[in-house]
Write a protein that holds these residues in place. Sequence first.
Motif, PDB file in Angstrom:
ATOM      1  N   HIS A  42      37.737  96.969 -66.515  1.00  0.00           N
ATOM      2  CA  HIS A  42      38.870  96.579 -65.664  1.00  0.00           C
ATOM      3  C   HIS A  42      40.126  97.374 -66.021  1.00  0.00           C
ATOM      4  O   HIS A  42      41.061  97.465 -65.214  1.00  0.00           O
ATOM      5  N   SER A  83      33.055  94.023 -69.472  1.00  0.00           N
ATOM      6  CA  SER A  83      34.398  93.440 -69.486  1.00  0.00           C
ATOM      7  C   SER A  83      34.288  91.920 -69.436  1.00  0.00           C
ATOM      8  O   SER A  83      33.318  91.375 -68.898  1.00  0.00           O
ATOM      9  N   GLY A  91      36.444  94.397 -62.902  1.00  0.00           N
ATOM     10  CA  GLY A  91      37.307  94.716 -61.774  1.00  0.00           C
ATOM     11  C   GLY A  91      36.571  94.697 -60.445  1.00  0.00           C
ATOM     12  O   GLY A  91      35.340  94.630 -60.385  1.00  0.00           O
ATOM     13  N   ASP A  92      37.335  94.760 -59.364  1.00  0.00           N
ATOM     14  CA  ASP A  92      36.750  94.712 -58.017  1.00  0.00           C
ATOM     15  C   ASP A  92      35.830  95.913 -57.775  1.00  0.00           C
ATOM     16  O   ASP A  92      34.798  95.782 -57.116  1.00  0.00           O
ATOM     17  N   TYR A  93      36.224  97.089 -58.290  1.00  0.00           N
ATOM     18  CA  TYR A  93      35.438  98.302 -58.043  1.00  0.00           C
ATOM     19  C   TYR A  93      34.004  98.143 -58.520  1.00  0.00           C
ATOM     20  O   TYR A  93      33.050  98.358 -57.774  1.00  0.00           O
ATOM     21  N   ARG A 100      42.633  87.750 -63.603  1.00  0.00           N
ATOM     22  CA  ARG A 100      42.161  88.468 -64.796  1.00  0.00           C
ATOM     23  C   ARG A 100      43.143  88.327 -65.956  1.00  0.00           C
ATOM     24  O   ARG A 100      42.751  88.104 -67.096  1.00  0.00           O
ATOM     25  N   THR A 111      36.528  90.402 -67.805  1.00  0.00           N
ATOM     26  CA  THR A 111      37.032  90.194 -66.444  1.00  0.00           C
ATOM     27  C   THR A 111      36.792  91.469 -65.636  1.00  0.00           C
ATOM     28  O   THR A 111      37.710  92.263 -65.438  1.00  0.00           O
TER      29      THR A 111
END
Length: 660
Positions: A344, A396, A400-402, A536, A398
């Motif tokens: 992230h 991670s 990430g969106d990607y 996050r 949290t």
Amino acid sequence: MKKERRNFELVTEYKPSGDQPQAISQLLEGLAKNKKHQVLMGATGTGKTFTMANIIKNVNRQTLVLAHNKTLAMQLYIELKELFPNNRVEYYVSNFDFYQPEAYLPARDLYIDKDAKRNNELEMMRLSAKNALITRTDVIVVASVAAIYASQNPVEYGEVFFELKVGQSISKRDLLSFLVKTGYTRNDNNLSMGEFSAKGDIIQISPSWTDSFYLRISMFGDEIEALDIMDVLNNTVKEKYRMFTIFPAADYVTQWDKLNHAIENINKELEERVQWFLDNGKLLEADRLAKRTKYDMETLAEFGMCSGIENYSAHLDFRPKGATPFTILDYFEKDFLTIIDESHMMIPQTRGMYNTDRSRKETLVEYGFRLPSALDNRPLNFEEFTSKLNDVIYTSATPGDYELQLTNNEYVEQIIRPTGLIDPTITILPTTNQMEVIIENIHKVVEKKQKVFITALTIKQSEDITTFLQGRNIKVAYLHSELKTLERNEILVDLRKGVYDVIVGVNLLREGLDIPEVSLVCILEADKQGFLRNTRSLIQTVGRAARNAEGRVIFFANSISQAMKEAMEETDRRRTKQIEYNKINNIIPKTIIKKISDFGITDSKIRSAIDQINKSKKDKQKQKENLIEKIRKEMLEAAKEQNYEKAAELRDLILEIQAE
């Protein structure tokens, strides 16, 4: 050069536990099914590195591990090196302790020359990583964002290796000439990495990739009589070799005939660019570019190197205009595995590098400081970066969106901690009379000899809270971004010692803030929108209380935002699973025990030395150099002892002293 093929050997007395077995199994199954992208959602302290080590052992491929800063990269490097002592684990980050890139500010007509303090140890490790990837298959490279920056063509780099053999016929002149052309410099007095000496029939070479030994070549006329590995400290023979490979001493080395061709191409581009400036009435730019480039070419032709040689990398690699530059990624075999830690953070960082670099260099080209081809000495753009990857695992707490979009929101979960510690409880309280509520909770926490973090949204609010609490006789300190490394560490160490009971700050997400004594985290204005209060960030901030068995968090808010709702739902879900696991396995969570000496800089002699230097009028620079050397030794010792936080802070302290 033919690669040596070896298997990875994971050396450890521990076995996967908690969520680790199922995480390892699922990730390996995904790789077997040719899933190019997988996400491991692992909470802090669940042993993600150990899981990754088991994956590496089983897939048995060259592996790149990416981390978003040098501190985290060093931590991963040391952990993996211990787990794989019989394999090559390498470290690849920027080779500068301090770096100010070349730039020009037209509005002020101000040219800023490149200013950098090269770190020989980091340079050594970068070259070691390249050499390992070219010569062996059992290689793990832990790298920062430096992995996307331009490097030499691996084919060109591989062609300048040189093998020496006992009994080989070679003139001393040819051997010395080869050393110079591959980046080595002569020093007959005090040999250091990347240098050689030649006295009579003895040639000594200090390799660029290690400082633990040097090679002594004994010659009889034009014949190599002996190849001895010499101990640096005792100057005694450690080992005798029949054959030894000399690796280049610099990132950019090119065979002599190709170098001459590259210089011709550079001069041709120079002529065209100078003519363009003249045709457009830019006489100053034309003169500036001609003088700078001609001087560089004369130096390059004479020594095979020049200052700022990276700006000519496109010509040296014979790359077409706009072509993707070579990076360390090109040194890996095609089926290599990539692990992106703290994805992230790492993914957004990788995205931003190209445009920043491009903007700065376009100005340099426009005003005649560099040739247009300098634009091709650049980091990869994000599309180029992703196209070079093969199988990728994103890790991670949290994600990430990607990365979640790449996996259709599917992920492998790892939230059980080997210590049995569970995520903290979260309580929502209204903002009305919030300071009195906070004070009441502080007193309860302090009675148990525990500590409190309070995070606000603005600097002014943090300062006001600190002043208010001080007025109520609470031992509190304000942690803000303007504090220098040493001052920041002193506050955190003093918190653990009991000098303070409370720390107030705006962003408490920084490394080194996982303090086991902290059992309460208060988040003010938790319902506000923004980076520090998105889902996050809230989950990460909540995690600051996860090192204590009595950890809890209070959200002060007048409403429940979507981010708060999601953070609480995720924390509750994790707690439920963690509690159930502990119940089944009869585990009682215990707060992590961490000695105060294992955290931050506690040596008051360093502070005293800095004060003395600042007051002194005599030989100030020499005193600073001596102090830096002392701190550097402490930093390396801390790293060897796996005290990563202290090592990182000592490194930052060195940079601050150098910058003053």
